[in-house]
Enzyme design. Sequence first.
Site, PDB file in Angstrom:
ATOM      1  CB  THR A 127     -75.540  -1.893  16.890  1.00 35.60           C
ATOM      2  OG1 THR A 127     -75.427  -0.783  15.995  1.00 35.60           O
ATOM      3  CG2 THR A 127     -74.174  -2.059  17.527  1.00 35.60           C
ATOM      4  CD  GLU A 129     -72.331   3.041  14.170  1.00 37.74           C
ATOM      5  OE1 GLU A 129     -71.151   3.319  14.428  1.00 37.74           O
ATOM      6  OE2 GLU A 129     -72.944   3.514  13.211  1.00 37.74           O
ATOM      7  CE1 TYR A 155     -73.738   1.588  21.130  1.00 38.91           C
ATOM      8  CE2 TYR A 155     -73.431   1.630  18.750  1.00 38.91           C
ATOM      9  CZ  TYR A 155     -74.197   1.324  19.852  1.00 38.91           C
ATOM     10  OH  TYR A 155     -75.435   0.741  19.684  1.00 38.91           O
ATOM     11  CE  LYS A 159     -75.040  -1.854  21.827  1.00 38.89           C
ATOM     12  NZ  LYS A 159     -76.117  -2.571  22.549  1.00 38.89           N
TER      13      LYS A 159
HETATM   14  O1  F7E Z   1     -75.796   9.766  13.736  1.00 36.25           O
HETATM   15  C1  F7E Z   1     -74.255  12.261  11.569  1.00 36.25           C
HETATM   16  C2  F7E Z   1     -73.361  11.341  12.350  1.00 36.25           C
HETATM   17  O2  F7E Z   1     -76.010   9.842  16.218  1.00 36.25           O
HETATM   18  C3  F7E Z   1     -76.171   9.445  12.418  1.00 36.25           C
HETATM   19  C4  F7E Z   1     -77.315   4.794  17.474  1.00 36.25           C
HETATM   20  O3  F7E Z   1     -78.633   4.390  17.801  1.00 36.25           O
HETATM   21  O4  F7E Z   1     -77.567   3.961  15.245  1.00 36.25           O
HETATM   22  C5  F7E Z   1     -77.226   5.110  16.003  1.00 36.25           C
HETATM   23  O5  F7E Z   1     -75.904   5.539  15.704  1.00 36.25           O
HETATM   24  C6  F7E Z   1     -75.246  10.146  11.454  1.00 36.25           C
HETATM   25  C7  F7E Z   1     -73.760  10.015  11.752  1.00 36.25           C
HETATM   26  O6  F7E Z   1     -76.715   7.756  14.934  1.00 36.25           O
HETATM   27  C8  F7E Z   1     -74.983  15.237  13.506  1.00 36.25           C
HETATM   28  O7  F7E Z   1     -71.993  11.683  12.192  1.00 36.25           O
HETATM   29  C9  F7E Z   1     -74.316  14.787  11.504  1.00 36.25           C
HETATM   30  O8  F7E Z   1     -73.100   9.807  10.530  1.00 36.25           O
HETATM   31  O9  F7E Z   1     -78.105   9.740  14.802  1.00 36.25           O
HETATM   32  P1  F7E Z   1     -76.709   9.333  14.987  1.00 36.25           P
HETATM   33  P2  F7E Z   1     -75.564   6.671  14.632  1.00 36.25           P
HETATM   34  O10 F7E Z   1     -74.221   7.190  14.950  1.00 36.25           O
HETATM   35  O11 F7E Z   1     -75.790   6.151  13.267  1.00 36.25           O
HETATM   36  C10 F7E Z   1     -76.768   2.805  15.472  1.00 36.25           C
HETATM   37  C11 F7E Z   1     -77.331   1.677  14.675  1.00 36.25           C
HETATM   38  C12 F7E Z   1     -76.578   2.495  16.906  1.00 36.25           C
HETATM   39  O12 F7E Z   1     -76.448   1.349  17.301  1.00 36.25           O
HETATM   40  C13 F7E Z   1     -76.364   3.649  17.823  1.00 36.25           C
HETATM   41  O13 F7E Z   1     -76.579   3.271  19.172  1.00 36.25           O
HETATM   42  O14 F7E Z   1     -75.502  11.554  11.533  1.00 36.25           O
HETATM   43  N1  F7E Z   1     -74.483  13.600  12.139  1.00 36.25           N
HETATM   44  N2  F7E Z   1     -74.614  15.805  12.314  1.00 36.25           N
HETATM   45  C14 F7E Z   1     -74.898  13.844  13.385  1.00 36.25           C
HETATM   46  N3  F7E Z   1     -75.215  12.980  14.381  1.00 36.25           N
HETATM   47  C15 F7E Z   1     -75.637  13.536  15.549  1.00 36.25           C
HETATM   48  N4  F7E Z   1     -75.969  12.711  16.562  1.00 36.25           N
HETATM   49  N5  F7E Z   1     -75.734  14.920  15.724  1.00 36.25           N
HETATM   50  C16 F7E Z   1     -75.418  15.799  14.717  1.00 36.25           C
HETATM   51  O15 F7E Z   1     -75.509  17.023  14.888  1.00 36.25           O
END
Ligand code: F7E
Length: 330
Positions: A127, A129, A155, A159
């Site tokens: 990923t 990440e 995470y 990974k």
């Molecule tokens: O957050 C911000 C949060 O949880 C994206 C997974 O598939 O992609 C994914 O990880 C952004 C972050 O995805 C909320 O802080 C704001 O900056 O949708 P996300 P992620 O963390 O980028 C990678 C490539 C992976 O490998 C992972 O498995 O959005 N954010 N407000 C929020 N995020 C969430 N979830 N909820 C909120 O309310």
Amino acid sequence: MAQRTALITGITGQDGGHLSELLHAEGYRVFGLIRGQNNPRQMAVEAELPYVSLIEGDLTDMTSLVRAVDTADPDEVYNLAAISHVGYSFKNPTLTADVTGKGVLNVLEAVRVTGRAEATRVYQASTSEMFGGLDYNRPGNGYNEESLFHPRSPYGVAKLYGHWIAKNYRESYGMFVTCGILFNHEGERRGLEFVTRKITNAVARIKLGLQSTLELGDLWPKRDWGYAGDYVRGMWLMTQHHKADDFVLATGETHSIEEFLTLAFAEVGIDDWRPYVKHSAAFMRPAEVDILLGDPSKAEDILGWKREVDFPGLVRRMVAHDLAVQSRHI
Ligand code: F7E
């Protein structure tokens, strides 16, 4: 030619669904590893993907993996299972290390100790990440396969262990273990806990009068968001390549959450989303990845992979899907 067989871990997830559809269409026999006693998602998977044979097993239980590999006797194993929510990994770091990190080792060992090191190809879901998005390791035209890693969450760290143990098995045992370093990929099957689907689901509900507000954390982080259907095609292509390697899959564009929000609300004719969106610290993380941008040149040049859905297209299809789903509630 004999029918090829694939075993997918993480069959209940977004990518498991898309990948089984693709493999089924390519003529594969598809097995899926399903976790837990009486998994609530089992019925949904059986209904949605009736051609997938489910095998009970858990990434933390080596015996169950050996049994799964023996039962499926797969030509290809796609290790998609993980604790994949970054925020959740901060609250459950040990579990994340066990599943997302050491689980990869268990899968590789299950393939190796059952005598399939030469016969079975393994795809490991690495990923973006792992990069972490910090200034010092951020290349101007996007992270590529040679970029420095600096994970920013339990995470990402887990990974990275999975990534390196996969490479180690490639180098130590000559196993075909290929790593797809995938940037964010979204779509209709994305879980509601991820920001894109949380937004499109709420936008649909707000439009239909089923919900009045949406609580989010920070809106400034930027992500390289693609469509999951395009990315599973990339996973499959890299597993068919003549040699195991690492490949970045990304769009080469980065957009903030605020941009996603603006487009999603505009899709339902709401030009100003501000009255509907509330900030909540509950969705902030102890460390944030500010910006992710990937350079998919290697996958494009070597595999001929290219994403088809662009950013506005992704938002549009997710909002349309959620409008259709939520309309059934009125
Ligand atoms: O957050 C911000 C949060 O949880 C994206 C997974 O598939 O992609 C994914 O990880 C952004 C972050 O995805 C909320 O802080 C704001 O900056 O949708 P996300 P992620 O963390 O980028 C990678 C490539 C992976 O490998 C992972 O498995 O959005 N954010 N407000 C929020 N995020 C969430 N979830 N909820 C909120 O309310």
